[in-house]
Each structure stands twice: as structure tokens, then as C-alpha cells.
Design an enzyme around this catalytic site. Structure first.
Site, PDB file in Angstrom:
ATOM      1  N   ASP A 158     -13.679  -5.414  -3.663  1.00  0.00           N
ATOM      2  CA  ASP A 158     -13.717  -5.476  -2.204  1.00  0.00           C
ATOM      3  C   ASP A 158     -15.084  -6.019  -1.819  1.00  0.00           C
ATOM      4  O   ASP A 158     -16.099  -5.338  -1.975  1.00  0.00           O
ATOM      5  CB  ASP A 158     -13.482  -4.087  -1.607  1.00  0.00           C
ATOM      6  CG  ASP A 158     -12.054  -3.614  -1.823  1.00  0.00           C
ATOM      7  OD1 ASP A 158     -11.141  -4.455  -1.706  1.00  0.00           O
ATOM      8  OD2 ASP A 158     -11.848  -2.419  -2.122  1.00  0.00           O
ATOM      9  N   ASP A 211       0.861  -1.180   0.000  1.00  0.00           N
ATOM     10  CA  ASP A 211       0.000   0.000   0.000  1.00  0.00           C
ATOM     11  C   ASP A 211       0.899   1.231   0.000  1.00  0.00           C
ATOM     12  O   ASP A 211       1.735   1.390   0.886  1.00  0.00           O
ATOM     13  CB  ASP A 211      -0.878   0.020   1.252  1.00  0.00           C
ATOM     14  CG  ASP A 211      -1.870  -1.136   1.262  1.00  0.00           C
ATOM     15  OD1 ASP A 211      -2.093  -1.742   0.199  1.00  0.00           O
ATOM     16  OD2 ASP A 211      -2.422  -1.436   2.333  1.00  0.00           O
TER      17      ASP A 211
END
Lengths: 222, 254
Positions: free
Chosen positions: B131, B12
Site C-alpha cells: 500500500d 474484500d
């Protein structure tokens, strides 16, 4: 990436042009060739392409788009001219596929460069694209795969040449064809005189890929 | 089938820096995603994924530079996701050295984006990132979320995956919001459901906590496993995970 030196000594690093015709990620190919010991230029300049010790033809995306891109920089003529003079060319992924006579993608048939007989068709597998690291079946005497016969290479494609019909023409050595399998057997690499090609991406195949490119770059010294 | 199972570490990043703290020894700059990517490459990572959470336009410039520097040193495929809204974004990332591009919320807002990317660059470039959360509101029991799982959409996750494949997505990155951060293992039911409908490779993501978590995800049908924090904090190495998968009788790249 480019290096203007024209060092003529036999120990100098071989010069390689990565043919720039607007196809995908050529940055990695250039860097991997440098790691493999080549002096690399990314260009479609006619003089540079003809003069280089080796020419790398990259290719991602659709067969038809790659052919159109190549023709737009007269890459087809440049490849033809190099091969006629016995000057090495290495095609990668769709840059390999276009060396065959025809490609059939989603029912659309396109003419290839016709350096090799046969056509490129969809793999018969349940999951496509064939994406990931696969083993290869290397023939005796391969130069590209020397020392790499048991390695895995990174593939990402849905289409491939699945038949080889070009016989040896004396006095030339027989073409060396490397196979792989995903659903069906397909051609993973070909070494045929000055023209070599891989369906996988050596520039994305970790150390094994760099070593394969090193084998090719070393072959340019002779 | 002899294509190897892939192990994919995910980083990330924001403004060209790793978002969460790291626990690696011997790194000149522990917050440099390029250094971390190279470390993962050396550990045997089969691919590297960057999830870019950069919020500003100026920050995006550092993303391209980060991708370019990584591609110069890391000779395995690079996937970049986060903030991709147009084929121009894709073009710039590919030109910087990315191989695959993850699309998520922009594709939910405008599904045609998937086809545009596939037509121009090939389906293999376009990774649909989902997601997913369990929800009684959709037929399959799985709903697509945005904003890191905080916002539920109306989309049934399985129906959306199917539609995206028809539009041209070449791979599914299926992240379970329920499992994410729990370290209790991947959501195997979700993985199984995605495998059943998908004709493209499936990457399982979310929930990896220990070595034993990975092989069950493959058994449930995943072609690849993705994890962030267990690698990030040095709890597991990519090599350890691959050894474990090999012990389980799966084919991995050495």
C-alpha cells in the site's frame, strides 16, 4: 472426492487418481477432473494408483522438492510401473518437468525421473515467473488439444524444458510436442504414448482447461 | 511477448462475507463471495483476489471454507491476502485451494517471511502486496503504509519492492493509496517506477474508475490490472474492460 464404486461397465466414468504426496494445491486438480467427467480419488495408495484408469501427477514448487516428495511415496516406481504397462499418466507443471532427465534450478542440478531425455532450465525472459495466459503452438493430431488449438492456458513457472530430442521409435507413433514462448521457446505440453504432460495448469485454465482434461479423461475410456 | 494482460477483480471479505454492499442482479446471495467470484469467472476474470480483513481467529475458519468452496467452482487462479503471518497460514490456504498468497504487514514486520514462503512453496506463490503513498520523506517519493494507508512506515516503497524480490517474492501487487477510491485512474508514475525495478510481474491497483483507465496502466508497464469497486458495484464488467484493452491493441484472453 473419493468414490468407492467399482463400476465395470464401459460407459462408467473413468477413474483417476490424483497422486497425493504433499504438493501444493491438489484440491483444484481433483475438482477440475470431476468437472471433466472423471471419478477422482486423491491418494498415494499403491493399489489405487496402479488400478486407476488414469494417474495425474501434480507439482508446484521446487523441482528438487517435488522429486523428494514423489520418492517419499514411491511415486517414481508407481509411475514407472504404470508406464511400463501402457497405463496413462498426466503430469502437470513441475509434475511435467520431473519427467525429464534433469532439472537445474538456481545452480542446483537434480535428477528427474528420466522418462524423457533433456533438462529443465530457466527461461530466458526479462520478467519471471512466466505468469499468465499464453497461446500454444499445437502439432497436428494432438488428442489433448483437440478443438482447443486457439485457446490460451494459464502458466506460472520460471523453468521449462526448451529442447526435445526424443525421436519416433517405430512402430510407436511420434511424440506430439506443443510449444509456447516467453522470452524463449519452451515445451508447453507433450503427448508420448501413455505419458502426457502440460507445463501450464489445465485446472486453472478456465473452460479451455476443463475441456483439455475432458479430452484426456475421454482417452482413458478406450 | 504473447502472454495476455490479466484483469483481476478483487473482493474484500470479512468472516466469509463480502464487506461492502453490492449491486449485482440475479445473485441468490449478494454478500456471498463465492457467488461473486463465480460471477467474475463467468465474465472472463483471469484471476480472482480475496482480500481478507477478518479480525478474529474464529473468523479465519470461514475464510478457509470460502476459499475451498470457490476453488471447487472457479477454475482460474485464486490469490488470498490479508492476515497471513506464517508459512502455516500459507499452507492452510493452499490446501484449501488458493494458488497465490498475498503478504503485506507481516512481511514488513519480518521480511524473512517472504523467503520462508518462497523456499517452501515456490516464489510463484508469494505475492508482495504494497500500500503505497506519495511522501517527501523517502528518496523515491513513495512510502509504504499499513492499516489501509493510515500509518506510514519508514520504508521507501521502491527499495522495499526490490528487497522483497531479492527475498523471493514472485509478484508485486502495487496499490496506490493516493489513487484508491478516487476513480481518477491508476497512479501511472508509481506503476512505471515499479516496472523499471521489477523482474517479477507487476499488478497495478487503486484508482480504476472508467474503461479508459486500464490501458494506460498496461502502457506504464503493469502485467495485470486489479480493481474492486467498479466491478463490485456493477459499474463495469470484466468483459467490458477486456474489450477496451483489446481495442487498445493489447492481447487479452477472450
Amino acid at each position: 472426492m473419493s468414490d468407492a464404486r467399482t463400476d465395470a461397465s464401459p460407459t462408467a466414468a473413468p477413474s483417476v487418481v490424483v497422486l497425493d504426496y504433499g504438493s501444493g494445491n491438489i484440491h483444484s486438480a481433483a475438482k477440475a477432473l470431476e468437472a471433466a467427467g472423471a471419478r477422482v480419488t486423491v491418494t498415494a495408495d499403491r493399489g489405487a494408483v496402479i488400478d486407476a484408469d488414469g494417474l495425474l501427477v501434480p507439482g508446484v514448487g521446487a523441482f528438487q522438492a517435488v522429486i523428494a516428495g514423489l520418492r517419499s511415496v514411491r511415486g517414481d516406481e508407481l509411475i514407472e510401473r504404470r508406464l511400463a504397462g501402457g497405463r496413462p499418466v498426466l503430469g502437470i507443471c513441475v509434475g511435467m518437468q520431473v519427467m525429464f532427465e534433469r532439472g537445474v534450478e538456481r545452480g542446483t542440478e537434480s535428477d528427474g525421473l528420466g522418462q524423457w531425455p533433456g533438462e529443465v532450465t530457466e527461461l530466458g525472459a526479462a520478467v519471471l515467473p512466466h505468469m499468465g495466459w499464453n497461446t500454444v503452438d499445437v502439432p497436428e493430431g494432438s488428442v489433448l488439444f483437440r478443438g482447443l488449438e486457439r485457446e490460451r492456458f494459464y502458466f506460472v513457472h520460471s523453468y521449462a524444458a526448451q529442447h526435445w530430442s526424443l525421436e519416433a521409435l517405430a512402430p510407436f507413433p511420434a511424440p506430439k510436442v506443443t510449444w509456447a514462448e516467453h522470452g524463449t521457446r519452451f515445451i508447453a505440453a507433450v503427448e508420448n504414448g501413455p505419458l502426457s504432460a502440460t507445463q501450464f495448469h489445465p485446472e486453472k485454465s478456465g473452460r479451455a482447461g476443463i475441456r483439455l482434461l475432458t479430452n484426456w479423461v475421454d482417452s482413458l475410456r478406450s | 511477448m504473447s502472454v495476455a494482460v490479466r484483469v483481476i477483480p478483487c473482493l474484500d471479505v470479512a468472516d466469509g462475507r463480502v464487506v461492502k454492499g453490492v449491486n449485482f442482479l440475479n445473485l441468490a446471495d449478494a454478500g456471498d463471495p463465492v457467488e461473486l467470484a463465480r460471477r467474475y469467472f463467468e465474465q472472463g476474470a483471469d484471476e480472482i483476489t480475496f482480500l481478507d480483513v477478518t479480525a478474529t481467529v474464529e473468523g479465519r475458519a470461514t475464510t478457509y471454507d470460502m476459499v475451498r468452496r470457490t476453488a471447487e467452482q472457479v477454475f482460474v487462479p485464486l490469490t488470498v491476502g490479508g492476515g497471513v503471518r506464517s508459512t502455516e497460514d500459507v499452507d492452510r490456504l493452499l490446501a484449501s485451494g488458493a494458488d497465490k498468497i498475498g503478504v503485506n504487514s507481516a512481511a514488513i514486520a519480518r521480511p524473512a517471511l517472504i523467503g520462508e514462503i518462497a523456499d517452501r512453496f515456490g516464489a510463484q506463490v508469494c505475492v508482495l502486496s504494497l500500500d503505497v503513498k506519495r511522501s517527501p520523506k523517502t528518496p523515491s517519493g513513495f512510502v509504504v503504509t499499513t492499516h489501509g494507508g493510515r500509518t506510514e512506515t519508514e520504508l521507501d516503497a521502491l527499495a522495499w519492492a526490490k528487497q522483497a524480490i531479492e527475498l523471493g517474492a514472485g509478484e508485486l501487487l502495487v496499490n496506490s493509496i493516493d489513487a484508491d477510491g478516487t476513480k481518477a485512474g491508476f497512479d501511472l508514475e508509481l506503476t512505471r517506477a515499479m516496472r523499471e525495478l521489477s523482474t517479477v510481474p507487476v499488478i497495478a491497483s487503486g484508482g480504476a474508475g472508467k474503461l479508459g483507465d486500464f490501458a494506460p496502466a498496461i502502457a506504464a508497464g503493469a502485467d495485470a490490472v486489479l480493481a474492486a469497486s467498479v466491478f463490485h458495484y456493477g459499474e463495469l464488467t470484466v468483459g467490458e474492460v477486456k474489450d477496451e484493452l483489446r481495442e487498445a491493441g493489447l492481447e487479452v484472453r477472450p
